[in-house]
Design a protein around this motif. Sequence first.
Motif, PDB file in Angstrom:
ATOM      1  N   ARG A   1     -15.127   7.560 -13.713  1.00 34.44           N
ATOM      2  CA  ARG A   1     -14.176   6.657 -14.251  1.00 34.44           C
ATOM      3  C   ARG A   1     -14.123   5.109 -13.425  1.00 34.44           C
ATOM      4  O   ARG A   1     -14.013   5.278 -12.267  1.00 34.44           O
ATOM      5  CB  ARG A   1     -12.858   7.209 -14.188  1.00 34.44           C
ATOM      6  CG  ARG A   1     -12.644   8.599 -15.009  1.00 34.44           C
ATOM      7  CD  ARG A   1     -11.068   8.904 -15.155  1.00 34.44           C
ATOM      8  NE  ARG A   1     -10.595   8.989 -13.659  1.00 34.44           N
ATOM      9  CZ  ARG A   1      -9.209   8.731 -13.486  1.00 34.44           C
ATOM     10  NH1 ARG A   1      -8.568   8.788 -14.568  1.00 34.44           N
ATOM     11  NH2 ARG A   1      -8.922   8.824 -12.252  1.00 34.44           N
ATOM     12  N   ILE A   2     -14.229   4.178 -14.342  1.00 31.62           N
ATOM     13  CA  ILE A   2     -14.040   2.838 -13.805  1.00 31.62           C
ATOM     14  C   ILE A   2     -12.918   2.671 -13.304  1.00 31.62           C
ATOM     15  O   ILE A   2     -12.654   1.894 -12.299  1.00 31.62           O
ATOM     16  CB  ILE A   2     -14.690   1.792 -14.852  1.00 31.62           C
ATOM     17  CG1 ILE A   2     -15.861   2.106 -15.178  1.00 31.62           C
ATOM     18  CG2 ILE A   2     -14.322   0.550 -14.518  1.00 31.62           C
ATOM     19  CD1 ILE A   2     -16.457   1.259 -16.406  1.00 31.62           C
TER      20      ILE A   2
ATOM     21  N   LEU B   1     -12.432   2.361  -9.649  1.00 35.68           N
ATOM     22  CA  LEU B   1     -12.852   1.241  -8.705  1.00 35.68           C
ATOM     23  C   LEU B   1     -11.541   0.311  -8.286  1.00 35.68           C
ATOM     24  O   LEU B   1     -11.775  -0.166  -7.161  1.00 35.68           O
ATOM     25  CB  LEU B   1     -13.723  -0.089  -9.944  1.00 35.68           C
ATOM     26  CG  LEU B   1     -14.157  -1.137  -9.386  1.00 35.68           C
ATOM     27  CD1 LEU B   1     -15.546  -0.573  -8.699  1.00 35.68           C
ATOM     28  CD2 LEU B   1     -14.672  -1.762 -10.500  1.00 35.68           C
ATOM     29  N   THR B   2     -10.553   0.653  -8.924  1.00 32.75           N
ATOM     30  CA  THR B   2      -9.281  -0.342  -8.596  1.00 32.75           C
ATOM     31  C   THR B   2      -8.207   0.569  -7.708  1.00 32.75           C
ATOM     32  O   THR B   2      -7.489   0.146  -7.118  1.00 32.75           O
ATOM     33  CB  THR B   2      -8.500  -0.533  -9.726  1.00 32.75           C
ATOM     34  OG1 THR B   2      -8.214   0.441 -10.525  1.00 32.75           O
ATOM     35  CG2 THR B   2      -9.439  -1.985 -10.342  1.00 32.75           C
TER      36      THR B   2
ATOM     37  N   GLU C   1     -15.677   3.434 -20.313  1.00 31.71           N
ATOM     38  CA  GLU C   1     -14.331   3.803 -19.358  1.00 31.71           C
ATOM     39  C   GLU C   1     -15.151   4.274 -18.202  1.00 31.71           C
ATOM     40  O   GLU C   1     -14.503   4.726 -17.186  1.00 31.71           O
ATOM     41  CB  GLU C   1     -13.712   4.642 -20.120  1.00 31.71           C
ATOM     42  CG  GLU C   1     -12.692   3.984 -21.398  1.00 31.71           C
ATOM     43  CD  GLU C   1     -11.890   5.145 -21.735  1.00 31.71           C
ATOM     44  OE1 GLU C   1     -12.034   6.328 -21.539  1.00 31.71           O
ATOM     45  OE2 GLU C   1     -11.006   4.586 -22.701  1.00 31.71           O
ATOM     46  N   GLN C   2     -16.370   4.698 -18.524  1.00 23.06           N
ATOM     47  CA  GLN C   2     -16.898   5.490 -17.331  1.00 23.06           C
ATOM     48  C   GLN C   2     -18.484   4.670 -17.064  1.00 23.06           C
ATOM     49  O   GLN C   2     -19.036   3.758 -17.576  1.00 23.06           O
ATOM     50  CB  GLN C   2     -17.401   6.953 -17.459  1.00 23.06           C
ATOM     51  CG  GLN C   2     -16.152   7.496 -17.708  1.00 23.06           C
ATOM     52  CD  GLN C   2     -16.618   8.936 -18.296  1.00 23.06           C
ATOM     53  OE1 GLN C   2     -17.419   9.226 -19.015  1.00 23.06           O
ATOM     54  NE2 GLN C   2     -16.113   9.969 -17.531  1.00 23.06           N
ATOM     55  N   TYR C   3     -18.862   5.096 -15.426  1.00 22.77           N
ATOM     56  CA  TYR C   3     -20.055   4.331 -15.100  1.00 22.77           C
ATOM     57  C   TYR C   3     -21.163   5.613 -14.586  1.00 22.77           C
ATOM     58  O   TYR C   3     -20.447   6.369 -14.159  1.00 22.77           O
ATOM     59  CB  TYR C   3     -19.589   3.537 -13.935  1.00 22.77           C
ATOM     60  CG  TYR C   3     -21.096   2.933 -13.278  1.00 22.77           C
ATOM     61  CD1 TYR C   3     -21.593   1.653 -13.716  1.00 22.77           C
ATOM     62  CD2 TYR C   3     -21.709   3.490 -12.339  1.00 22.77           C
ATOM     63  CE1 TYR C   3     -22.752   1.315 -13.483  1.00 22.77           C
ATOM     64  CE2 TYR C   3     -23.050   3.075 -11.750  1.00 22.77           C
ATOM     65  CZ  TYR C   3     -23.482   1.858 -12.504  1.00 22.77           C
ATOM     66  OH  TYR C   3     -24.816   1.321 -11.838  1.00 22.77           O
TER      67      TYR C   3
ATOM     68  N   PHE D   1     -18.618   4.095  -5.308  1.00 19.49           N
ATOM     69  CA  PHE D   1     -19.836   5.025  -5.457  1.00 19.49           C
ATOM     70  C   PHE D   1     -19.451   6.289  -4.520  1.00 19.49           C
ATOM     71  O   PHE D   1     -20.028   7.270  -4.741  1.00 19.49           O
ATOM     72  CB  PHE D   1     -21.004   4.402  -4.891  1.00 19.49           C
ATOM     73  CG  PHE D   1     -21.928   3.531  -6.017  1.00 19.49           C
ATOM     74  CD1 PHE D   1     -21.288   2.770  -6.972  1.00 19.49           C
ATOM     75  CD2 PHE D   1     -23.191   3.812  -6.374  1.00 19.49           C
ATOM     76  CE1 PHE D   1     -21.933   2.096  -7.760  1.00 19.49           C
ATOM     77  CE2 PHE D   1     -23.864   3.348  -7.376  1.00 19.49           C
ATOM     78  CZ  PHE D   1     -23.462   2.346  -8.113  1.00 19.49           C
TER      79      PHE D   1
ATOM     80  N   ILE E   1     -16.185  -3.290  -2.037  1.00 18.01           N
ATOM     81  CA  ILE E   1     -15.691  -2.300  -3.064  1.00 18.01           C
ATOM     82  C   ILE E   1     -16.654  -1.492  -3.797  1.00 18.01           C
ATOM     83  O   ILE E   1     -16.036  -0.234  -3.898  1.00 18.01           O
ATOM     84  CB  ILE E   1     -14.947  -3.246  -4.119  1.00 18.01           C
ATOM     85  CG1 ILE E   1     -13.996  -2.274  -4.991  1.00 18.01           C
ATOM     86  CG2 ILE E   1     -15.801  -3.865  -5.103  1.00 18.01           C
ATOM     87  CD1 ILE E   1     -12.876  -3.116  -5.899  1.00 18.01           C
ATOM     88  N   ILE E   2     -17.897  -1.833  -4.148  1.00 13.23           N
ATOM     89  CA  ILE E   2     -18.914  -0.975  -4.740  1.00 13.23           C
ATOM     90  C   ILE E   2     -19.199   0.343  -3.941  1.00 13.23           C
ATOM     91  O   ILE E   2     -19.329   1.432  -4.621  1.00 13.23           O
ATOM     92  CB  ILE E   2     -20.067  -1.921  -5.179  1.00 13.23           C
ATOM     93  CG1 ILE E   2     -19.627  -3.043  -6.000  1.00 13.23           C
ATOM     94  CG2 ILE E   2     -21.136  -1.126  -6.219  1.00 13.23           C
ATOM     95  CD1 ILE E   2     -18.735  -2.753  -7.289  1.00 13.23           C
TER      96      ILE E   2
ATOM     97  N   CYS F   1     -18.769  -5.616 -10.275  1.00 14.59           N
ATOM     98  CA  CYS F   1     -20.191  -5.402 -10.241  1.00 14.59           C
ATOM     99  C   CYS F   1     -21.040  -6.468 -11.035  1.00 14.59           C
ATOM    100  O   CYS F   1     -21.817  -7.119 -10.280  1.00 14.59           O
ATOM    101  CB  CYS F   1     -20.646  -3.945 -11.013  1.00 14.59           C
ATOM    102  SG  CYS F   1     -19.894  -2.557 -10.451  1.00 14.59           S
TER     103      CYS F   1
END
Lengths: 527, 270
Positions: B264-265, B268-269, A79-81, B249, B244-245, A36
Amino acid sequence: MLAFVRVALVISLSLLASSTVWAKERHSDPDGCFSCHGLPDLEFVDKNGVLRVATILQKDYYGSLHGSVPCKDCHRKIEQYPHKPEEGYVDCSESCHVNEPSKDKAFTHKEVVEEFRKSAHGAGHAPGATKDFHGGNRLEEEKDKQNPSCRRCHSNTPYIRAENQEKFKEEFHHADVECGNCHQGETWRNQFSGHILRRLSGSHFSKAEINAMCDDCHADAALMEKVDREDPYTKEKKRVDYRWVHASDSYDKSLHARLLEAGATDGASCLDCHAIGGNRHKIKRDEDPAASTHPDNLPGTCGQAGCHGYAKKPLNDGFVTTDMHNVDWLRFDRLLLLLREHRFDSNWFKAFSLLGPMAGLFLLGALTWMLGRERKGTIVALIGADRFQRIVIGSKPNKAGKKQTVFSLLAARIKAIFAKTPPLPETKTEPRPAVPKTPAPAANAEPKPASPKPATQPAGDAQAAPASEADAKPKPPTPTLATEQPNKDAQAAPRSAPDAGQEPKSSALPRQEAQSGPPAKDENPAS
Amino acid sequence: MQLELRENPIVLLSAAVLLTFLSWPSWAGPLYLQRLLAAQPTAEQIAESEKRVREHKDVEYREKMRVPPFHLHVDRPIPEAVAFCQNCHGPLPHSKKLRTRAFMNMHSRFIACETCHFRPKDTKLEYLWQTEPGGPPAKDIAGRFRTGSEQDNAVSFSGEAHIAPFFQGQAANPAQKDPAVQPYLERWKQGAFEDKVMARAQIHAPLELKGPACDQCHAESKGMLDFAALGADEKQEQAIRTHIIPRFFGHYAEKDEKDEERIRILDLTR
């Protein structure tokens, strides 16, 4: 031989594999933050009207001091978005995944943080929501926090400044400024990049740049006025004084600053005196015995290498007693602020408080004198005249007449200035029959063949007449003049009133008095 | 026979009607304007408009924060407004939704507001590059896309061209200073409260508050935009469709209107 080739092949393959790992370490982004934050134009305007930018410039980051440090080594709570603001706070005293080469331990700024916490800037430093030492929220810090966070002075700038990057590529035959793209060895990264290069690049700030960094806060007098300083002994918080608020201004007037301003490098920057030996995180208050600017330590500070070495000699103590933040050097427009508070900090104010009222009194006197200047030679006594009249002249002072004379003269004068018409204060002085009521224009109508003044004068004379009691001083009047200027003499009659009790010295006077009635002997217009 | 046709008034009238029909879009103005002029806001829309006008607060832009950023970014002023919507919403119109505001503002650098927020259900629109709001389709469409992690993120999207909706070959979005919209802007800026409410309701009546979901464009299957027709090569189209974004989402619950959900980020992976 075959065994040797095998070993060599294994070693080569191992190195190749490990270099790939190193490359990933350098640009690893294990948490995917740049997925991002690596996008361009991530911007929004927050509710405070501030443009917030979430894009982090990758090239600058990877060419910077922290280019080897994964984001989460600092931003541990994210840790979160979407992220919460407090989750982005960074505790600079935490250790990170880069090893400190001399000790081979995880690198940390803890020691620096402890120094800073005890310094003049670090006292009470805990802006934000957590107890930890952190960078602080930029918006909160802007509003009312007194102590600077780390990033007021520090930012994650590249090792090589933007303006020097092309020159670096050319001079050092490099194709890139992102160090880790090529220098993938851990040894290089930890020992040279993270240790030696940092110290080399850390000294690239010029004295003017250092001062600009300090001025970012200290030159803002409005901001500085809000600061409360804690007494190191009593722990009592006190408002800062004027001298402290304008420390940057007074420094600018010193020779130290003016040398730098002129481009000479001999001048002393803020840190040269306040943080000798590069102890920028240990700046103390002047009152602190450990401060380089404490009076006991000034010989050493002024006499440090490259400065005034002879200042340590007892006979040269002028260097250590010279006030380098003397508010008396400030411009007067700044000193007007003294009227609000800290007024006795300045000798300017002390002098002004004494001389100002005196100057005001003189101005008032001058104004009074100007308004009554037409009364040539007259002494209008504001005080003491009664006594003089009673004792020396032997007549009783007329209170009403006195008041009328002093203030009516002034009022008539002011009225005449604005109206440009002859004042007639005498019209109110009924008890003074000596005042002729001949209108001024009539004087113009009179033929004055022998008048020594031009024809335009009579009006002025008429105007001046009531105030020109100076003429009360006995003059030997010329009969010719008296007869040829009856109006003027008639106007001058009141001036003769004090002398009315004396012998008339003019043959013309009785004739005028006869026209106007008997003089009032007790009246003294000059009183 | 030819002469008879010319002199026949019925034929001439028919020709005039045909010409009028064919040239209709060229003088009728952008489709959004047509819908705006014909807008009859519902009571619900007016009530919503009144609520929004009451809550409205002008934000005064400030140049910089006192504390400089730790991580460097491009230090540039807020861009200038170029589109009709930006007259009121500003050049960075998305500011409320934490989750998407920065991403949406990035998209507004190369996608016209009307592309996402003006989607009439009764009409199919065409999406093309446009160099000026309300203007014709751009002829030069090569090199408009930039994708890939190797791109220097210090270089902004130029903002010179936007993907905009077209209806029958004519722009569906108005120019920023289109004379037909000026009265509405005046009413918003200087009108009484009721006038503001009505002007706002009319302006927004043809629009949709919520834009299309990410996967309307960033999807394996063909979505709203024809990237190939817009000039993207195969690699670029693939990068956009599989970005990826948008996939990240996708972990949000579909109907999270409150914008409070956090994910959780680590996802993302995945």
